[in-house]
Each structure stands twice: as C-alpha cells, then as structure tokens.
Scaffold this active site. Structure first.
Site, short mmCIF file in Angstrom:
data_model
loop_
_atom_site.label_atom_id
_atom_site.label_comp_id
_atom_site.label_asym_id
_atom_site.label_seq_id
_atom_site.Cartn_x
_atom_site.Cartn_y
_atom_site.Cartn_z
N ASN A 59 -22.57 30.38 -9.98
CA ASN A 59 -21.90 31.08 -8.89
C ASN A 59 -21.42 30.07 -7.85
OD1 ASN A 59 -20.95 33.17 -7.34
ND2 ASN A 59 -22.88 34.28 -7.22
N CYS A 90 -13.49 32.16 -4.84
CA CYS A 90 -14.31 32.03 -6.06
C CYS A 90 -13.41 31.69 -7.25
CB CYS A 90 -15.04 33.34 -6.33
SG CYS A 90 -13.95 34.76 -6.55
N HIS A 101 -14.93 39.20 -9.09
CA HIS A 101 -15.56 37.92 -8.72
C HIS A 101 -15.56 36.99 -9.92
CE1 HIS A 101 -17.99 35.09 -6.60
NE2 HIS A 101 -19.10 35.29 -7.30
#
Lengths: 104, 248
Positions: free
Chosen positions: B203, B26, B164
């Site tokens: 995302n 990520c 994240h």
C-alpha cells in the site's frame, strides 16, 4: 444520519482514554469541543464497525484502530480513494482509417 | 504456478513503503513501484523513480485529485522515462511550474504496458515469472484493517467499485494461528485456526498502517475486485525471457 448518539450519559471511561491515546499516537488535535465530540463519535462508530467487520470477515483479518479511525467512511473515501475506475479502460488507440467507405 | 511467491524476500527488488499523505496519487505510486521492481529484476539496478514527475506531467492533469495507472504509463512513454526520486522528489502537491521532466536524466523507462486476464491463476503465474503487478481494488475495508487476511464477499466489498491502486508483490497460503484479538475497547474474540490462500499487497499509506505498510487479501474469490485491472509495465523488449523466479 447523525453519528451523534442520543445517549447523553457519561461514556465508558476506556473509550475516551483510547481516543486520547489515539490522538497522541497519530498527533491529532481538534479545533474546539464540538469538533472533539464529533470526532469521538466517529471514532466510537468506527471501532464498533471494526468489530462488526471482524465478525463478518471470512478470513483471518483483524480490524480495529488505525490512523483513519477519526474519519467517516465518506471522508476516508474522498481523502484516499481516486475516482471510481471507469467501467472499461478508455480506448488508448486512436481509430485508424477514414470513416468514409473506400478511403485508404 | 508456484504455491508461494514473495518478491519482498528478493534483495533490493521492492522499494520501501511510500506515503501519499493528502495527495490522492495511489495510482502514480503503484505505477512507480511497479516500474522500480521490474527494472531491478531485469537490469539488477537499484533505481528509485520520481512519483512527482507522474503527477506534474500527467496528460490528464489530475495530479493529486486521483487518476489511473494506465495514465501514469502513458506519461512515462510520453516523457521517455522517469527521472530519479533524488532529482525530482515527491512534494505531495502539483508543481506550480508544471512538468519538469525535460530537465532531468531518465533512470528508468518502459517499452509498453499490458493488462492481464481477470483470472487469479493467470495473475499469480505472471507475478511469479515476471514480477510485481499493479491492481486496483475497492479500498472500503482498509480503513479499519490492522492485520491478517481479508476475505470479502461482494456484499461486504463490491468488486465493481474499485477506487484504490496498489502493488501486488506476492501470494501465499498461511496456517493462521489466531490469538486473542488486540484492542482495549474491542471485545476479546478468537478466530478459528484455518489455512487461507492470500495475496500480498503493498500500500501507499506509510509503514505504520496494516502489516508494516502491506496488507493481505484472500486469493480465489476476486476479493474487493482485485482481478478487474491487473496492469503492469514492460521494461524490456519482448525477446526470449530470461528465466527469473520469485522467492518462495
């Protein structure tokens, strides 16, 4: 602690139906009946958790089934989260100058 | 600071949603998304940069085992830029031959990277006048997230435990009409109508997740630690800024 519920009675039909639809939607298959039962328990736990989050959330978020609904919170964290960010960002700039007093 | 900002509404600024699959990258995707958006805003060039280069050439060699966006920017600086996604495509695992950056022409590069103040007003102002920013949050509530604005508390989402990285692409303030809750198993509950200020975040879990790959977090209470590491690249020399503005 174990997610396996003590309850051995027949599960509400719709949960296993929902789980079957989940498997079809996200192309999930499990190696054996024990794994299937384990994942079904996790799935049920996560839907209950989603309902609790829904009630707790102070915004307008909706929680429920997602591609990750058959993973425990730990598995999800291990698969998708990078290691916890450090308390502070590592020092990028090398220390300039000499330790010894008076040295340029 | 404008009242709303959504870089997705600007033509060809935000690239399509990526999917990290089983590679914990990520951090690399967020940095690549950031550089792509800033490059397109500044030079009006539609570039798609290589995430795989950030994995294979990462100075920490973490590749798919997690990392930090600041390492990705250092990798870009060390390799004098990023190859295109076409030349150096995403594989989702480390290249056995290591870093191949030297083989390919660079399509985008950065001058520097910077961390903003941990202040949601400052972040909103920079986002609206410079472009998207990477942020690192606690992703705990995202596992069951379907849509709407998550308003967390430090109890439900510890702002210190950020794990994240995603791209901040806008902010808004919505009149939310809450219909009946979807879902067969979940009981039918109705959430009251309320107006909430929110962040819009891109995302890296594919377009099937969340709101077509995006999600929204409440803006104004450091939900899930969003202000902890607001970091962005700089793609042009610090000359007088050309006036740019985010679509409302």
């Amino acid at each position: 602690d174990s997610l396996l519920t003590k309850d051995t009675g027949p599960r509400p039909l719709e949960l296993t139906e929902v789980f079957k639809l989940f498997q079809i939607k996200y192309n999930r298959s499990y190696a054996n009946p024990a794994e299937y039962a384990h994942r079904l328990n996790i799935f049920a736990h996560n839907l209950a958790q989603a309902q609790r989050l829904q009630e707790e959330d102070l915004g307008t978020a909706e929680f429920g089934e997602t591609p990750f609904s058959d993973l425990t919170e730990e598995e999800f964290g291990q698969l998708y989260g990078h290691q916890k960010a450090p308390e502070r960002i590592p020092n990028m700039v090398k220390k300039v100058g000499s330790e010894k007093w008076g040295q340029p | 600071v404008p009242s709303t900002c959504d870089w997705r509404k600007a033509t060809n600024i935000i690239s399509s949603i990526k999917n990290q699959k089983t590679c914990k990258c990520c951090w690399a995707i967020a940095a690549a998304d950031n550089i792509e958006a800033l490059w397109r805003i500044r030079y009006h060039e539609f570039v798609e940069v290589s995430v795989q280069e950030l994995l294979d050439c990462d100075r920490c060699g973490n590749a798919c085992n997690g990392g930090f966006v600041w390492d990705a920017y250092v990798t870009v600086l060390n390799n004098s830029g990023l190859a295109s996604k076409q030349d150096y495509p995403f594989k989702g695992y480390p290249n056995p031959h290591g870093c191949l950056a030297k083989r390919y022409t660079k399509v985008a590069w950065i001058q520097d990277f910077t961390m903003l103040a941990s202040d949601e007003q400052v972040i909103a102002g920079y986002l609206a006048t410079h472009g998207p920013i990477t942020v690192t949050i606690n992703m705990k509530l995202l596992q069951g997230y379907q849509k709407g604005v998550i308003k967390a508390t430090p109890t439900t989402c510890d702002p210190q435990q950020v794990d994240h990285s995603v791209l901040l692409v806008g902010f808004g303030k919505g009149k939310e009409e809450e219909g009946m809750q979807s879902g067969t198993v979940l009981s039918q509950t109705r959430k009251p109508r309320r107006s909430v200020p929110y962040w819009i975040l891109k995302n890296s879990w594919g377009a099937e997740w969340g709101e077509n790959g995006y999600f929204r977090l409440y803006r104004g209470n450091n939900s899930c630690g969003i202000t902890k590491y607001p970091i962005t690249a700089r793609v042009d020399h610090p000359v007088k800024k050309l006036p740019i503005s985010c679509p409302p």
